[in-house]
Design a protein around this motif. Structure first.
Motif, PDB file in Angstrom:
ATOM      1  N   ARG A   1       0.822  -1.082  -0.043  1.00 12.77           N
ATOM      2  CA  ARG A   1      -0.195  -0.051  -0.059  1.00 12.77           C
ATOM      3  C   ARG A   1       0.978   1.191   0.047  1.00 12.77           C
ATOM      4  NH1 ARG A   1      -5.310   1.299   1.072  1.00 12.77           N
ATOM      5  NH2 ARG A   1      -5.739  -1.225   1.566  1.00 12.77           N
ATOM      6  N   PRO A   2       1.889   1.375   0.656  1.00 17.73           N
ATOM      7  CA  PRO A   2       2.514   2.405   0.995  1.00 17.73           C
ATOM      8  C   PRO A   2       3.440   2.933  -0.545  1.00 17.73           C
ATOM      9  CG  PRO A   2       3.248   1.289   2.873  1.00 17.73           C
ATOM     10  CD  PRO A   2       2.416   0.301   1.637  1.00 17.73           C
ATOM     11  N   LEU A   3       3.656   2.057  -1.070  1.00 22.56           N
ATOM     12  CA  LEU A   3       4.184   2.243  -2.532  1.00 22.56           C
ATOM     13  C   LEU A   3       3.525   2.483  -3.636  1.00 22.56           C
ATOM     14  CD1 LEU A   3       6.288  -1.158  -2.309  1.00 22.56           C
ATOM     15  CD2 LEU A   3       7.040   1.319  -1.689  1.00 22.56           C
ATOM     16  N   PHE A   4       2.221   2.791  -3.545  1.00 25.93           N
ATOM     17  CA  PHE A   4       1.549   3.563  -4.681  1.00 25.93           C
ATOM     18  C   PHE A   4       1.395   5.133  -4.434  1.00 25.93           C
ATOM     19  CE2 PHE A   4      -0.237  -0.613  -4.289  1.00 25.93           C
ATOM     20  CZ  PHE A   4      -0.510  -0.888  -5.856  1.00 25.93           C
ATOM     21  N   PRO A   5       1.624   5.908  -5.740  1.00 26.44           N
ATOM     22  CA  PRO A   5       2.026   7.240  -5.484  1.00 26.44           C
ATOM     23  C   PRO A   5       0.824   8.028  -4.692  1.00 26.44           C
ATOM     24  CG  PRO A   5       1.661   6.492  -7.853  1.00 26.44           C
ATOM     25  CD  PRO A   5       1.191   5.485  -6.869  1.00 26.44           C
ATOM     26  N   ASP A   6       1.376   8.918  -3.835  1.00 26.32           N
ATOM     27  CA  ASP A   6       0.252   9.937  -3.247  1.00 26.32           C
ATOM     28  C   ASP A   6      -0.688  10.550  -4.160  1.00 26.32           C
ATOM     29  OD1 ASP A   6       1.624   9.578  -0.872  1.00 26.32           O
ATOM     30  OD2 ASP A   6       2.632  11.098  -1.044  1.00 26.32           O
ATOM     31  N   GLY A   7      -2.076  10.635  -3.851  1.00 19.34           N
ATOM     32  CA  GLY A   7      -2.721  11.106  -4.671  1.00 19.34           C
ATOM     33  C   GLY A   7      -3.559  10.309  -5.876  1.00 19.34           C
ATOM     34  N   TYR A   8      -2.905   8.856  -5.797  1.00 12.61           N
ATOM     35  CA  TYR A   8      -3.253   7.934  -6.802  1.00 12.61           C
ATOM     36  C   TYR A   8      -4.790   7.273  -6.273  1.00 12.61           C
ATOM     37  CZ  TYR A   8      -3.604   4.271 -10.128  1.00 12.61           C
ATOM     38  OH  TYR A   8      -3.804   3.147 -10.985  1.00 12.61           O
ATOM     39  N   MET A   9      -5.876   7.642  -6.642  1.00 11.86           N
ATOM     40  CA  MET A   9      -7.131   7.410  -6.048  1.00 11.86           C
ATOM     41  C   MET A   9      -8.149   6.439  -6.992  1.00 11.86           C
ATOM     42  SD  MET A   9      -7.149   8.991  -3.219  1.00 11.86           S
ATOM     43  CE  MET A   9      -6.194  10.313  -2.356  1.00 11.86           C
ATOM     44  N   PHE A  10      -7.474   5.498  -7.812  1.00 13.43           N
ATOM     45  CA  PHE A  10      -8.219   4.755  -8.494  1.00 13.43           C
ATOM     46  C   PHE A  10      -8.135   3.284  -8.110  1.00 13.43           C
ATOM     47  CE2 PHE A  10      -5.860   7.880 -11.276  1.00 13.43           C
ATOM     48  CZ  PHE A  10      -6.859   8.299 -12.168  1.00 13.43           C
ATOM     49  N   ASP A  11      -9.529   2.726  -8.422  1.00 16.63           N
ATOM     50  CA  ASP A  11      -9.698   1.564  -7.780  1.00 16.63           C
ATOM     51  C   ASP A  11      -8.739   0.280  -8.159  1.00 16.63           C
ATOM     52  OD1 ASP A  11     -12.611   1.066  -6.347  1.00 16.63           O
ATOM     53  OD2 ASP A  11     -12.861   2.811  -7.760  1.00 16.63           O
TER      54      ASP A  11
ATOM     55  N   SER B   1       3.178  -4.486 -15.020  1.00 15.52           N
ATOM     56  CA  SER B   1       1.943  -3.970 -15.379  1.00 15.52           C
ATOM     57  C   SER B   1       2.255  -2.317 -15.323  1.00 15.52           C
ATOM     58  CB  SER B   1       0.707  -4.132 -14.212  1.00 15.52           C
ATOM     59  OG  SER B   1       0.961  -3.020 -13.224  1.00 15.52           O
ATOM     60  N   ASP B   2       1.083  -1.667 -16.148  1.00 12.73           N
ATOM     61  CA  ASP B   2       1.200  -0.337 -16.109  1.00 12.73           C
ATOM     62  C   ASP B   2       0.899   0.692 -14.807  1.00 12.73           C
ATOM     63  OD1 ASP B   2      -1.401  -0.489 -16.478  1.00 12.73           O
ATOM     64  OD2 ASP B   2      -1.534   0.943 -18.056  1.00 12.73           O
ATOM     65  N   VAL B   3       0.575  -0.131 -13.967  1.00 16.78           N
ATOM     66  CA  VAL B   3      -0.070   0.490 -12.606  1.00 16.78           C
ATOM     67  C   VAL B   3       1.146   1.214 -11.935  1.00 16.78           C
ATOM     68  CG1 VAL B   3      -1.200   0.055 -10.571  1.00 16.78           C
ATOM     69  CG2 VAL B   3      -1.787  -1.025 -12.584  1.00 16.78           C
ATOM     70  N   PRO B   4       1.058   2.287 -11.490  1.00 23.14           N
ATOM     71  CA  PRO B   4       2.212   3.120 -10.730  1.00 23.14           C
ATOM     72  C   PRO B   4       2.548   2.407  -9.414  1.00 23.14           C
ATOM     73  CG  PRO B   4       0.642   4.694 -11.422  1.00 23.14           C
ATOM     74  CD  PRO B   4      -0.045   3.312 -11.635  1.00 23.14           C
ATOM     75  N   PHE B   5       4.021   2.269  -9.312  1.00 22.98           N
ATOM     76  CA  PHE B   5       4.323   1.375  -7.911  1.00 22.98           C
ATOM     77  C   PHE B   5       5.805   2.150  -8.012  1.00 22.98           C
ATOM     78  CE2 PHE B   5       5.419  -2.576  -6.017  1.00 22.98           C
ATOM     79  CZ  PHE B   5       4.375  -2.435  -4.856  1.00 22.98           C
ATOM     80  N   ALA B   6       6.309   2.362  -6.787  1.00 24.15           N
ATOM     81  CA  ALA B   6       7.632   2.772  -6.424  1.00 24.15           C
ATOM     82  C   ALA B   6       8.672   1.872  -6.819  1.00 24.15           C
ATOM     83  CB  ALA B   6       7.784   3.441  -4.960  1.00 24.15           C
ATOM     84  N   CYS B   7       8.559   0.685  -6.603  1.00 25.29           N
ATOM     85  CA  CYS B   7       9.761  -0.317  -6.616  1.00 25.29           C
ATOM     86  C   CYS B   7       9.235  -1.646  -6.293  1.00 25.29           C
ATOM     87  CB  CYS B   7      10.718   0.354  -6.047  1.00 25.29           C
ATOM     88  SG  CYS B   7      10.682   0.114  -4.314  1.00 25.29           S
ATOM     89  N   PRO B   8      10.046  -2.650  -6.656  1.00 23.79           N
ATOM     90  CA  PRO B   8       9.535  -4.094  -6.570  1.00 23.79           C
ATOM     91  C   PRO B   8       9.856  -4.313  -4.835  1.00 23.79           C
ATOM     92  CG  PRO B   8      11.020  -4.078  -8.480  1.00 23.79           C
ATOM     93  CD  PRO B   8      10.934  -2.739  -7.993  1.00 23.79           C
ATOM     94  N   ILE B   9       8.883  -5.151  -4.356  1.00 21.93           N
ATOM     95  CA  ILE B   9       9.247  -5.592  -2.937  1.00 21.93           C
ATOM     96  C   ILE B   9       9.130  -7.165  -2.807  1.00 21.93           C
ATOM     97  CG2 ILE B   9       8.459  -3.453  -1.949  1.00 21.93           C
ATOM     98  CD1 ILE B   9       6.167  -6.117  -1.290  1.00 21.93           C
ATOM     99  N   SER B  10       9.333  -7.654  -1.559  1.00 18.74           N
ATOM    100  CA  SER B  10       8.849  -9.018  -1.404  1.00 18.74           C
ATOM    101  C   SER B  10       8.896  -9.081   0.039  1.00 18.74           C
ATOM    102  CB  SER B  10      10.017 -10.037  -1.902  1.00 18.74           C
ATOM    103  OG  SER B  10       9.402 -11.196  -1.954  1.00 18.74           O
ATOM    104  N   GLU B  11       8.560 -10.449   0.322  1.00 17.89           N
ATOM    105  CA  GLU B  11       8.413 -10.832   1.841  1.00 17.89           C
ATOM    106  C   GLU B  11       8.961 -12.349   1.909  1.00 17.89           C
ATOM    107  OE1 GLU B  11       4.136  -8.764   3.354  1.00 17.89           O
ATOM    108  OE2 GLU B  11       4.188 -10.916   3.022  1.00 17.89           O
ATOM    109  N   VAL B  12       9.386 -12.565   3.080  1.00 20.74           N
ATOM    110  CA  VAL B  12      10.251 -13.866   3.439  1.00 20.74           C
ATOM    111  C   VAL B  12       9.730 -14.165   4.759  1.00 20.74           C
ATOM    112  CG1 VAL B  12      12.062 -13.757   1.747  1.00 20.74           C
ATOM    113  CG2 VAL B  12      12.262 -13.145   4.018  1.00 20.74           C
ATOM    114  N   ARG B  13       9.560 -15.438   5.020  1.00 15.45           N
ATOM    115  CA  ARG B  13       9.729 -15.899   6.515  1.00 15.45           C
ATOM    116  C   ARG B  13      10.919 -16.305   6.991  1.00 15.45           C
ATOM    117  NH1 ARG B  13       5.564 -18.569   6.152  1.00 15.45           N
ATOM    118  NH2 ARG B  13       4.067 -17.679   7.592  1.00 15.45           N
ATOM    119  N   VAL B  14      11.390 -15.909   8.078  1.00  8.14           N
ATOM    120  CA  VAL B  14      12.640 -16.157   8.779  1.00  8.14           C
ATOM    121  C   VAL B  14      12.351 -16.782  10.127  1.00  8.14           C
ATOM    122  CG1 VAL B  14      14.938 -15.309   9.550  1.00  8.14           C
ATOM    123  CG2 VAL B  14      13.767 -14.141   7.730  1.00  8.14           C
ATOM    124  N   ALA B  15      13.092 -18.150  10.249  1.00  8.52           N
ATOM    125  CA  ALA B  15      12.628 -18.886  11.371  1.00  8.52           C
ATOM    126  C   ALA B  15      14.181 -19.322  12.007  1.00  8.52           C
ATOM    127  CB  ALA B  15      12.057 -20.236  11.121  1.00  8.52           C
TER     128      ALA B  15
END
Length: 735
Positions: free
Chosen positions: A103-113, A144-158
């Motif tokens: 969610r934080p990686l979409f541009p401020d003011g981007y209000m499209f569904d 996609s062409d959807v505005p996005f700041a940069c790639p991210i990912s998640e991992v589980r660390v145990a």
């Protein structure tokens, strides 16, 4: 028609397992779609974002849904409809993990569904797919062409056997002493959530670093995929938000001092909200009088926008510059706390925890195995004995709202509190536990109030926790140079802050955490400082809780159910149940208890429950009789059942044996009937077991003192019923 030509990339996890990301083959009408594959596990993700914004849209309408297809595991859903229906709690929690990361990686003011859908379409029982859901979402948006700041990912660390493992298997994670999910970009940590068995702050930071290193590899793979996709990944333009400097200046001129005065008034939540509202209303009235109705209709949206922004800026500056907060506290100060236990007389345990203007009333209910919660997802069919439900009614914040059942927020808060308290539950513990936390007031961190109230309710109910648990919500306000770390944040501070960091634990270590970071570039030094400050707050709250209840009650409430757990050899399970359940049903009816028996890890586990201790004792005694294995040297209280010339048959613990005349006494016995009659009690010792026949050799004289100076006169007088010497070897067993 031939199939689509896919574009793919791959990378390896630290243990060598290969993960691939493929696009261009499925769902090509979506704005972006990918398939993430590891072994036999496949996640499909699509993203679609509209090109027209709803009129008056004031927030970013993003929805993230993770759902597992039962066909992925070769299963048919067990519900009435035999199809996937509403999301399970597990799917909701996974959806939240992804949502909070992207969610934080979409541009401020981007209000499209914008809708992100992630489906498990093939599943390996050993792989935990939730660890790859954010990777799939980020990759789909990135191509996609959807505005996005940069790639991210998640991992589980145990942490398993002292080593940090990235995305461990389902079997391996059972041995973990710490497990967290980390979300990050190539440069910044964005989210952390997990649990631990009282780990140190240092261990948590080490695990985050291991996770970030693995995520960097995943981000690099996504960048490679973007390059291969080419122009299709070119982002659509985002129009800059319209500004009006004249309105901005006017709003600042009319309200700056008034906002600051309210902020420095150190008011309670209600009064502060009221006075801020009065300042805003006064601003609009002044502008209406000065500029006119037509001007206000045109510029009204700017007025509200700039007022809200200015209020946030002034409060943030006050905290950073003056190190004082909206309610007058210092940065590291916890609000006043009061607690009470045993508030609900009919519950099996209860507690009220109030911290400032946040209050949780939590109840404990103890149940049996029959009360377990069934978990039925595509890759997991199991039962959960620890249940925690969190309710957040609208009245807790002075509002009205239809009651529609728990939402995603309630599910998430309940999960955080549950995983905190589960770390300190006694083991083994045969009860099903249900905690219900009702939030009666809320002004910041009701989930942490739930942890504290839950810990007190469990101890009030007599549950022997390993240690009490408390929780603290931390915040931070930063301008890149100045950093104010806030202990025990208010709701307003959460809204204007740059970090929300919840930490739970005992005095020995951390049990769970949840962190969301809203700014870039949080250093590990600052993270460690926040953790150290959180520890101070956590220990302070534990001390306040101890003033009410420092240790678990010595026993359960009188009206709470009692459960005794017995471990028996699995070979006796059939004997306890009996043919067609006859034995166990009769035993439950006679003793008025509930008895559950199952095989676990090659052993028989028997749970006997009742509100009456005497009933449990009677049932347990009978089960012990059925399952008892006599050992040489054991002494038993026996009852004479049959008197014979050569001895007496006796019953003991459900077994039968012959007490031979030669073992009745050290003195000579001429007539057995002169010594015993049916129904007499006699204490006997097991002096031997025939290995071939299983017969028991019982003795009474072995428990008697030998006569002074005398021999043993009774040893040769035993005769069988045919007048000859008994050749039975001194024992007889009906079993």
């Amino acid at each position: 028609m031939g199939s689509q030509t896919p574009i793919s990339t791959s990378f390896n996890l630290p243990d060598g397992r290969e993960v691939s990301i493929e696009t261009g083959k499925l769902a090509t009408q979506a704005d972006g779609s990918v398939v993430v594959k590891i072994g036999n596990t496949m996640l499909f993700c699509s993203v679609v974002s509209t090109h027209e914004m709803r009129p008056g849209q004031s927030f970013f309408p993003l929805s993230v849904d993770y759902q597992e297809k039962f066909a992925a595991a070769g299963r048919i859903p067990g519900n009435f409809f035999r199809r996937e229906t509403r999301l399970s709690d597990y799917e909701i929690l996974t959806s939240r993990l992804v949502d909070r990361a992207i969610r934080p990686l979409f541009p401020d003011g981007y209000m499209f569904d914008t809708q992100v859908i992630i489906n498990l379409i093939s599943g390996d029982p050993e792989e935990l797919p939730d660890a790859y859901a954010a990777l799939a979402a980020s990759a789909a948006i990135s191509v996609s062409d959807v505005p996005f700041a940069c790639p991210i990912s998640e991992v589980r660390v145990a942490k398993i056997n002292g080593e940090y493992v990235v995305n461990p298997t389902r079997t391996a994670i059972k041995e973990a002493t710490l497990q967290i999910v980390v979300a990050a970009s190539m440069e910044n940590i964005m989210m952390v959530e997990g649990e631990a068995q009282e780990c140190s702050e240092k261990e948590l930071v080490e695990a985050i670093k291991v996770g970030h290193d693995a995520i960097k590899v995943m981000c690099k793979a996504q960048e490679d995929l973007i390059q291969k996709v080419g122009d299709k990944a070119t982002k659509r333009p985002v129009e800059a938000a319209e500004e009006d400097e004249e309105v901005k200046a006017k709003v600042k001129e009319l309200t700056k001092d008034k906002i600051y005065a309210v902020a420095k008034g150190f008011l309670n939540k209600h009064d502060r909200k009221t006075q801020f509202k009065e300042v805003k209303t006064g601003l609009k009235e002044a502008l209406l009088e000065e500029k006119g109705e037509e001007w206000m209709e045109e510029k009204g949206a700017f007025v509200s926008k700039y007022y809200n922004k200015l209020q946030k800026e002034i409060v943030r500056e006050m905290v950073m510059a003056e190190e004082v907060r909206l309610d007058g506290r210092k940065l590291n100060e916890v609000r006043s706390i009061w607690t009470e236990v045993n508030y609900l007389p009919s519950a099996h345990g209860s507690a009220i925890f109030t911290r400032g203007e946040t209050q949780a009333l939590t109840s404990l209910t103890l149940g049996t195995k029959l009360d377990q919660l069934m978990i039925d997802t595509a890759l997991d069919h199991s039962f959960e004995r620890f249940i925690l439900h969190y309710n957040f009614p609208a009245f807790s914040v002075g509002e009205t709202k239809p009651m529609r059942g728990p939402g995603r927020r309630e599910v998430g808060h309940a999960n955080l509190a549950a995983r905190s308290l589960k770390q300190v539950m006694p083991s083994p513990f045969p009860y099903t536990v249900r905690l219900v936390s009702d939030i009666l007031e809320s002004n910041g961190s009701s989930s942490m109030a739930t942890v504290c109230a839950g810990s007190l309710a469990l101890m009030d109910g007599g549950v022997a926790l390993k240690a009490p648990v408390s929780g603290i919500a931390m915040g931070m306000i930063s301008d890149g140079t100045r950093n104010a770390i806030l202990t025990d944040i208010l709701g307003d501070e959460d809204a204007i802050g740059d970090m929300d960091f919840k930490v739970t634990g005992t005095e020995n270590g951390i049990c769970a955490c949840q962190m969301d970071i809203k700014i870039e570039g949080l250093s590990y030094d600052l993270l460690e400082k926040a953790l150290d400050q959180a520890k101070e707050g956590r220990l302070h709250i534990l001390n306040e809780m101890a003033n009410t209840l420092a240790a678990p009650a010595e026993d359960f409430k009188d009206h709470a159910p009692r459960i005794v757990e017995l471990i028996i050899d699995k070979s006796f399970i059939g004997a306890v149940i009996g043919p067609g359940g006859k034995v166990i049903q009769e035993l439950q009816e006679v003793t008025k208890t509930n008895i559950n028996i199952e095989e676990v890890d090659g052993k028989g586990v028997v749970n006997v429950s009742s509100n009456d201790k005497a009933s449990i004792d009677a049932a347990v005694a009978r089960i012990k009789e059925i399952t008892h294995v006599p050992q040489e040297g054991d002494v038993y209280d026996a009852v004479v059942k049959t008197v014979m010339p050569y001895g007496v048959f006796v019953d003991f613990l459900g077994k039968s044996g012959l007490l031979h005349v030669s073992e009745i006494s050290h003195s000579r016995i001429d007539r057995v009937e002169d010594v015993f009659k049916e129904g007499d009690s006699v204490k006997v010792k097991l002096i031997g077991i025939d290995k071939r026949s299983g017969k028991f050799r019982l003795s009474r004289k072995a428990l008697m003192d030998r006569p002074a100076g005398g021999g043993d006169g009774g040893g040769d007088r035993g005769r069988d019923d045919r007048g000859g010497r008994d050749n039975r070897g001194g024992g007889y067993s009906r079993n």
